[in-house]
Design an enzyme around this catalytic site. Structure first.
Site, mmCIF file in Angstrom:
data_model
loop_
_atom_site.group_PDB
_atom_site.id
_atom_site.type_symbol
_atom_site.label_atom_id
_atom_site.label_comp_id
_atom_site.label_asym_id
_atom_site.label_seq_id
_atom_site.Cartn_x
_atom_site.Cartn_y
_atom_site.Cartn_z
ATOM 1 N N MET A 529 0.816 -1.202 0.000
ATOM 2 C CA MET A 529 0.000 0.000 0.000
ATOM 3 C C MET A 529 0.857 1.262 0.000
ATOM 4 O O MET A 529 0.439 2.303 -0.492
ATOM 5 C CB MET A 529 -0.930 0.006 1.225
ATOM 6 N N CYS A 530 2.044 1.186 0.565
ATOM 7 C CA CYS A 530 2.952 2.331 0.593
ATOM 8 C C CYS A 530 3.972 2.214 -0.529
ATOM 9 O O CYS A 530 4.353 1.101 -0.911
ATOM 10 C CB CYS A 530 3.676 2.415 1.933
#
Length: 664
Positions: A529-530
């Site tokens: 997600m990052c």
């Protein structure tokens, strides 16, 4: 008889002159030491009468006799003084310059023009030497008003008296009207009964051919208000007349004109009259004229504009200093106005967006618009230089608006705006109740792309770049793409919709793919997600993207600039002002290597193919909504599904040989 004294000029430089010198230094002169022509003005000296003492008091603490550089326009009784400015490149050059040699050469040229060419226009000429410290807005300067000092000295017969001792009120009124109409700084006067006539001083021989000496007089616009001391211009006027007419100028009647209006009732004229005697008749008189500083010594002065300037204006001038200095030695053809007027839209205000915005400001771009749907989180400030800890509190400020506000805080001259906007994506279905909101978001994105010249795709996901890719290609905008891996990056410019002159067309971000963009955000772990990258990678990729845009903007072919051929040294003719303009740059931080790559447009591309663009232009939002909701829609439209099927069939048709154990 008393020796004739003269009131010297006092310089008064208006701030507009220093601003113009700054512009000329940065944009025209650069490292040249050529002389710059300049015009100053001076006007008649003025006094007022003290009601208590009855004495005449000079106005403006002597500034009434000042030479005003970059002064007002020419009007009656305001004299233009021509001059030259010699600006030095360093303060050491300014201090070490041979001022005596400069002055003597300047005075010699004036004398030659006065005597050999009979040119009175140089009588009030001046020299100004300067050094402009453009980082601190301090200006070192020194004026020289060359005046020729006669030997023997001029003397005054008796003393200066009111002009009414030699002229009637009617004659002075006639003189006033004629001087107001002709604007002569120096003039000859011929009295004939109650009438007077005037002429330019270079007409001395013809004008006075049949005029008795007692009817002759010379006059000048006198910048001195002192009743017994005429102004500096008289000194050169007398030297000019004496050198060109030695036989008839031993005695000269002089009118010092100081009246801008006819006094009420025709009395109380301020102009003065006197008879001067002597003067040098042979050879060139010595010249004097360097101005004294405020301490009363011969030396330069200093103008410090920084405390008086608006800080915003200081920043506006200083922000482009590096760019203008680049043009002095390295890039004289760099078009800074074109860069400043390039309107940039940044889709994504995260790590890439922050660094791109800062680098754009460094290039002098004045319009930067940011779009993002997120808020500032606690992990952002250390990696994203437009955010601070306070921006993370209370749920975090909207990223786009916060970044735009920080840009304006850094440099008030930038036109920075932020928009919180979620960009719809293929593979992310739109519920029926959200269709109108998504339609508004698409319309807003279309409007933003239309209003800008260059669009940066700086988002986290692959599918979020699809919609602006389609809109940017359809509207003919410059589209710049930057994407990060852990220790790799991709920076590219999307190819123009119209092929270049040789028929080639460069590809976009999706041209290398045989699958349409789809949902890549669902079911991801934290590290997915990052954007997990080496910390220095984002700034490298962002700077590279901006530099690529600058090279494109400065190239004569613009968006159609041809990239250098792969594996070959680019021809000089293919270079723009800033060098080559690659199509793609793939960077590998592990090896510290960059590879320029050229990729042709793909006829079945889901982002920039004519099939997709024409469908978008024909059906607009309806086409987009299908792309968001329907799996396989883009593949079916472009023919990728058939291409994929043909590939599968080809693989199945291959007769694969299986090796048995006996072959070992």
């Amino acid at each position: 008889m008393p020796v004739l004294q003269f009131a010297s000029f006092a310089s008064l430089v208006q701030p507009t002159f220093w601003h113009e010198l700054t512009r000329l230094k940065l944009e025209v002169l650069r490292l040249s030491d050529d002389h710059i022509p300049v015009t100053a003005t001076y006007s008649v000296g003025k006094t007022i009468k003290d009601r208590n003492t009855g004495q005449e008091i000079e106005l403006g603490l002597g500034k009434s006799r000042a030479v005003r550089v970059a002064g007002g326009s020419q009007h009656a009784f305001i004299v233009g003084a021509p001059g030259i400015v010699k600006n030095f490149n360093t303060v050491e050059e300014f201090k070490d310059a041979d001022k005596k040699a400069l002055f003597n050469q300047f005075a010699e040229e004036m004398w030659e023009a006065m005597v050999k060419n009979n040119d009175p226009s140089v009588l009030n000429k001046f020299l100004l030497i300067t050094f402009a410290d453009l980082k601190k807005y301090k200006y070192h300067y020194w004026f020289a008003f060359p005046a020729f000092a006669a030997q023997p000295l001029w003397e005054i017969d008796s003393e200066w008296s009111s002009a009414t001792t030699a002229f009637t009120n009617a004659q002075l009124s006639i003189l006033h009207d004629k001087l107001a109409a002709q604007s002569l700084p120096y003039f000859l006067i011929r009295r004939s009964g109650s009438n007077v006539e005037i002429a330019s001083v270079d007409e001395y021989g013809d004008f006075y051919a049949d005029t008795p000496e007692e009817s002759r007089a010379v006059g000048f616009i006198d910048p001195s208000p002192h009743p017994s001391t005429p102004g500096w211009p008289l000194r050169n006027l007398l030297a000019y007349l004496r050198a060109n007419n030695p036989s008839t100028t031993r005695y000269i009647q002089v009118l010092c004109w100081r009246d801008t209006e006819i006094p009420h009732g025709g009395s109380h004229w301020k102009s003065t009259f006197g008879v001067v005697i002597g003067g040098q008749t042979q050879g060139k008189p010595n010249a004097v004229g360097w101005e004294k500083n405020p301490q009363g010594k011969l030396g330069p002065r200093l103008a410090d504009l920084a405390p008086m300037m608006d800080p915003s204006r200081l920043a506006d001038q200083a922000v482009d200093l590096n760019l203008k200095l680049m043009r002095w030695r390295i890039l004289p053809s760099l078009d800074l106005d074109k860069i400043a007027s390039t309107r940039c839209l940044l889709l994504g205000a995260g790590t890439l967006g922050c660094y791109v915005a800062r680098t754009l400001m460094g290039w002098g771009v004045r319009t930067i618009t940011l779009v993002d749907s997120g808020r500032v989180s606690f992990s952002n400030p250390v990696r994203q230089p437009l955010f601070e800890f306070e921006d993370c509190l209370d749920g975090g400020k909207p990223k786009a608006e916060c970044a735009a506000a920080r840009l304006q805080k850094i440099f008030p001259g930038v036109n920075a705006t932020g928009h919180t906007l979620s960009i719809p994506m293929p593979g992310h279905p739109v519920p029926p109740q959200s269709v109108e909101g998504v339609k508004e978001a698409v319309a807003k994105l279309e409007a933003l792309i239309s209003e800008h010249d260059a669009v940066f795709l700086l988002m986290d996901s692959r599918e979020s770049r699809w919609l602006p890719t389609v809109i940017g290609a359809a509207k003919g905008k410059i589209v710049m793409n930057a994407a990060l891996g852990f220790d790799t990056f991709l920076v590219m410019r999307h190819g123009a919709r119209q092929p270049s002159a040789d028929g080639t067309r460069l590809g976009c971000y999706y041209c290398n793919d045989i699958v349409a963009p789809a949902d890549s955000l669902t079911d991801r772990t934290l590290d997915q997600m990052c954007t997990v990258t080496r910390p220095g990678l984002a700034s490298i990729a962002s700077s590279t993207a901006v530099e690529l845009l600058m090279s494109l903007v400065q190239h004569p072919d613009g968006i159609h600039a041809a990239p250098p051929p792969p594996g070959k040294e680019p021809e000089e003719a293919d270079n723009g002002v800033l060098g080559v303009v690659p199509h793609q740059i793939r960077g590998y931080l592990r090896q510290f290597r960059n590879h320029p790559i050229v990729g042709a447009a793909f006829s079945k591309c889901t982002g920039c193919s004519e099939t997709v663009l024409k469908e978008y232009e024909a059906k607009g939002f309806d086409m987009m909504l299908r792309a968001f909701n329907e799996v396989g829609y883009l593949e079916a439209m472009t023919g990728l599904d058939k291409l994929y099927q043909e590939g599968e069939e080809a693989l199945e048709a291959v007769d694969w040989e299986e090796e048995g154990e006996e072959d070992f």
